[in-house]
Design a protein around this motif. Structure first.
Motif, PDB file in Angstrom:
ATOM      1  N   HIS A   1      -5.830 -22.347 -18.328  1.00  0.00           N
ATOM      2  CA  HIS A   1      -5.406 -23.728 -18.589  1.00  0.00           C
ATOM      3  C   HIS A   1      -3.892 -23.851 -18.367  1.00  0.00           C
ATOM      4  CE1 HIS A   1      -9.143 -23.289 -20.886  1.00  0.00           C
ATOM      5  NE2 HIS A   1      -9.239 -24.605 -20.965  1.00  0.00           N
ATOM      6  N   GLN A   2      -3.169 -22.789 -18.752  1.00  0.00           N
ATOM      7  CA  GLN A   2      -1.709 -22.809 -18.651  1.00  0.00           C
ATOM      8  C   GLN A   2      -1.205 -22.717 -17.225  1.00  0.00           C
ATOM      9  OE1 GLN A   2       0.046 -18.723 -19.843  1.00  0.00           O
ATOM     10  NE2 GLN A   2      -1.961 -18.792 -20.821  1.00  0.00           N
ATOM     11  N   SER A   3      -2.100 -22.467 -16.285  1.00  0.00           N
ATOM     12  CA  SER A   3      -1.709 -22.317 -14.876  1.00  0.00           C
ATOM     13  C   SER A   3      -2.109 -23.525 -14.034  1.00  0.00           C
ATOM     14  CB  SER A   3      -2.334 -21.043 -14.300  1.00  0.00           C
ATOM     15  OG  SER A   3      -1.955 -19.918 -15.056  1.00  0.00           O
TER      16      SER A   3
ATOM     17  N   TYR B   1      -0.627 -27.136 -13.019  1.00  0.00           N
ATOM     18  CA  TYR B   1       0.647 -27.846 -12.994  1.00  0.00           C
ATOM     19  C   TYR B   1       0.458 -29.212 -12.361  1.00  0.00           C
ATOM     20  CZ  TYR B   1       1.881 -22.963 -13.633  1.00  0.00           C
ATOM     21  OH  TYR B   1       1.932 -21.678 -14.093  1.00  0.00           O
TER      22      TYR B   1
ATOM     23  N   LYS C   1       3.174 -19.192 -11.169  1.00  0.00           N
ATOM     24  CA  LYS C   1       3.861 -20.439 -11.500  1.00  0.00           C
ATOM     25  C   LYS C   1       4.712 -20.889 -10.325  1.00  0.00           C
ATOM     26  CE  LYS C   1       7.328 -20.395 -14.445  1.00  0.00           C
ATOM     27  NZ  LYS C   1       8.091 -20.364 -15.720  1.00  0.00           N
TER      28      LYS C   1
ATOM     29  N   MET D   1       8.538 -25.619 -11.080  1.00  0.00           N
ATOM     30  CA  MET D   1       8.509 -25.783 -12.534  1.00  0.00           C
ATOM     31  C   MET D   1       9.894 -25.550 -13.130  1.00  0.00           C
ATOM     32  SD  MET D   1       5.922 -26.594 -14.554  1.00  0.00           S
ATOM     33  CE  MET D   1       6.196 -25.669 -16.069  1.00  0.00           C
TER      34      MET D   1
ATOM     35  N   TYR E   1       3.300 -29.117 -17.049  1.00  0.00           N
ATOM     36  CA  TYR E   1       1.964 -28.601 -17.330  1.00  0.00           C
ATOM     37  C   TYR E   1       0.962 -29.735 -17.533  1.00  0.00           C
ATOM     38  CZ  TYR E   1       4.173 -24.084 -18.469  1.00  0.00           C
ATOM     39  OH  TYR E   1       4.871 -22.900 -18.437  1.00  0.00           O
TER      40      TYR E   1
ATOM     41  N   PRO F   1       0.524 -29.230 -21.949  1.00  0.00           N
ATOM     42  CA  PRO F   1       1.770 -28.734 -22.553  1.00  0.00           C
ATOM     43  C   PRO F   1       1.504 -27.845 -23.771  1.00  0.00           C
ATOM     44  CG  PRO F   1       1.947 -31.073 -22.034  1.00  0.00           C
ATOM     45  CD  PRO F   1       0.513 -30.704 -21.837  1.00  0.00           C
TER      46      PRO F   1
ATOM     47  N   PHE G   1      -0.838 -25.629 -24.155  1.00  0.00           N
ATOM     48  CA  PHE G   1      -1.900 -24.782 -23.600  1.00  0.00           C
ATOM     49  C   PHE G   1      -2.350 -23.682 -24.557  1.00  0.00           C
ATOM     50  CE2 PHE G   1       2.115 -23.121 -21.753  1.00  0.00           C
ATOM     51  CZ  PHE G   1       2.092 -21.815 -22.235  1.00  0.00           C
TER      52      PHE G   1
END
Length: 332
Positions: A84-86, A88, A188, A192, A200, A203, A205
């Protein structure tokens, strides 16, 4: 006679004891070559240079589409990652929630890459964003003179829209300038750090990923360890010998995390981070686990996504991925 084999892998903490010789593989003189994953994947998939290597889970499953597959896997997973954090986004694209990705232009380095398989699957299953509802653009994340092509050629079913970006373009810059609306990736994008237009999708995540794990008990698998079929067919015993060695190395990786006399890692609040991770992942002191049975549900979900997204010729079952001897143990 000792068998001499070459193993290409990044120097993870969970493989470090094999790299430095604290763990030796029974009957094998193993040469460990430390390469970034991108180089290992490229050279192994294109030229089969290594006897053993880590490999993208998606790429490995795609090799099973071949009449005579080149590799066979061990239930050893050197890379896992909540993705999820990847994801953008361009902050000016009016994307306030995941469902807003419908109809958008999404950059991905390669359609077949494992991270993107998980991301597309989660977006569809958890947030109602079908893969047919977006347009994908493939190519290099950062500026390069070389065109990024899929490491394994493949044909996609009708309804899935994938367009290669032009030579000289890169996804990071395209996202910052609004030519695409989002990026699904493993790495990333540099924008960013350089553009106020990029942020993100999630945000928060960490909270989102912890909730996903608590509901699904899925810690997504990214990479798997594979043997060349020619090595396995000639020496089938090496699969179990390697699996046992990886299990020892993984267990040894937990030791410095638990050391309190002096910090083995440059994290001032390491103990707090470890305890928090245990709590978020069900209180288990061993949250990173190799092996088949404990990961069967993770593999099954991935194989469902892989087939749904047109990357598998058929719906594989988890046990089909691995050397049979690695799925059972003897009992005294």
């Amino acid at each position: 006679m000792v068998l001499k084999l070459v193993f290409a892998c990044w120097d993870y903490d969970r493989t470090k004891a094999i790299e430095d010789g604290r763990v030796r593989v029974e009957g094998i003189d193993l040469t460990f070559i430390n390469y970034r994953v991108e180089e290992t994947f490229f050279r192994q998939l294109r030229f089969q240079e290594f006897d053993i290597s880590e490999l993208s889970l998606s790429s490995y499953v795609m090799t099973l589409n071949e009449e005579i597959p080149k590799f066979i896997a061990l239930p050893v997973f050197p890379s896992r990652f909540f993705r999820h954090q990847s994801i953008y986004i361009n902050l000016n694209a009016n994307i306030k929630k995941p469902q807003d990705l419908k109809g958008r232009k999404i950059g991905i380095p390669e359609y077949q890459m494992t991270a993107a398989v998980w991301q597309r699957g989660i977006m569809e299953e958890e947030y109602g964003v079908p893969i047919e509802s977006v347009e994908f653009f493939t190519g290099a994340i950062e500026p390069t003179e070389n065109e990024r092509l899929s490491k394994i050629p493949h044909v996609l079913p009708p309804g899935i829209k994938v367009t290669p970006i032009r030579k000289g373009q890169n996804l990071s810059q395209m996202l910052a300038e609004g030519e695409i609306d989002a990026i699904f990736s493993a790495t990333k994008p540099s924008s960013m750090n350089t553009s106020t237009n990029v942020g993100y999708l999630f945000p928060n995540f960490k909270e989102v990923e912890a909730d996903y794990y608590q509901r699904s008990k899925i810690f997504p698998i990214m990479h798997v360890v594979v043997l060349k079929r020619s090595v396995y067919d000639t020496n089938p015993w090496v699969a179990k010998a390697l699996t046992k060695a990886f299990a020892k190395s993984l267990e040894m990786a937990y030791e410095p995390l638990e050391e309190r006399a002096a910090l083995r890692y440059m994290l001032p609040w390491l103990e707090s981070h470890v305890e928090e991770t245990k709590g978020l992942m069900g209180g288990d002191a061993r949250w990173w686990k190799d092996g088949f049975e404990v990961n069967k549900h993770v593999l099954d979900k991935f194989l469902h996504y892989h087939f749904r997204q047109g990357l598998s010729n058929r719906r594989f079952e988890p046990k089909e991925l691995f050397a049979p001897s690695t799925l059972e143990n003897f009992v005294v």
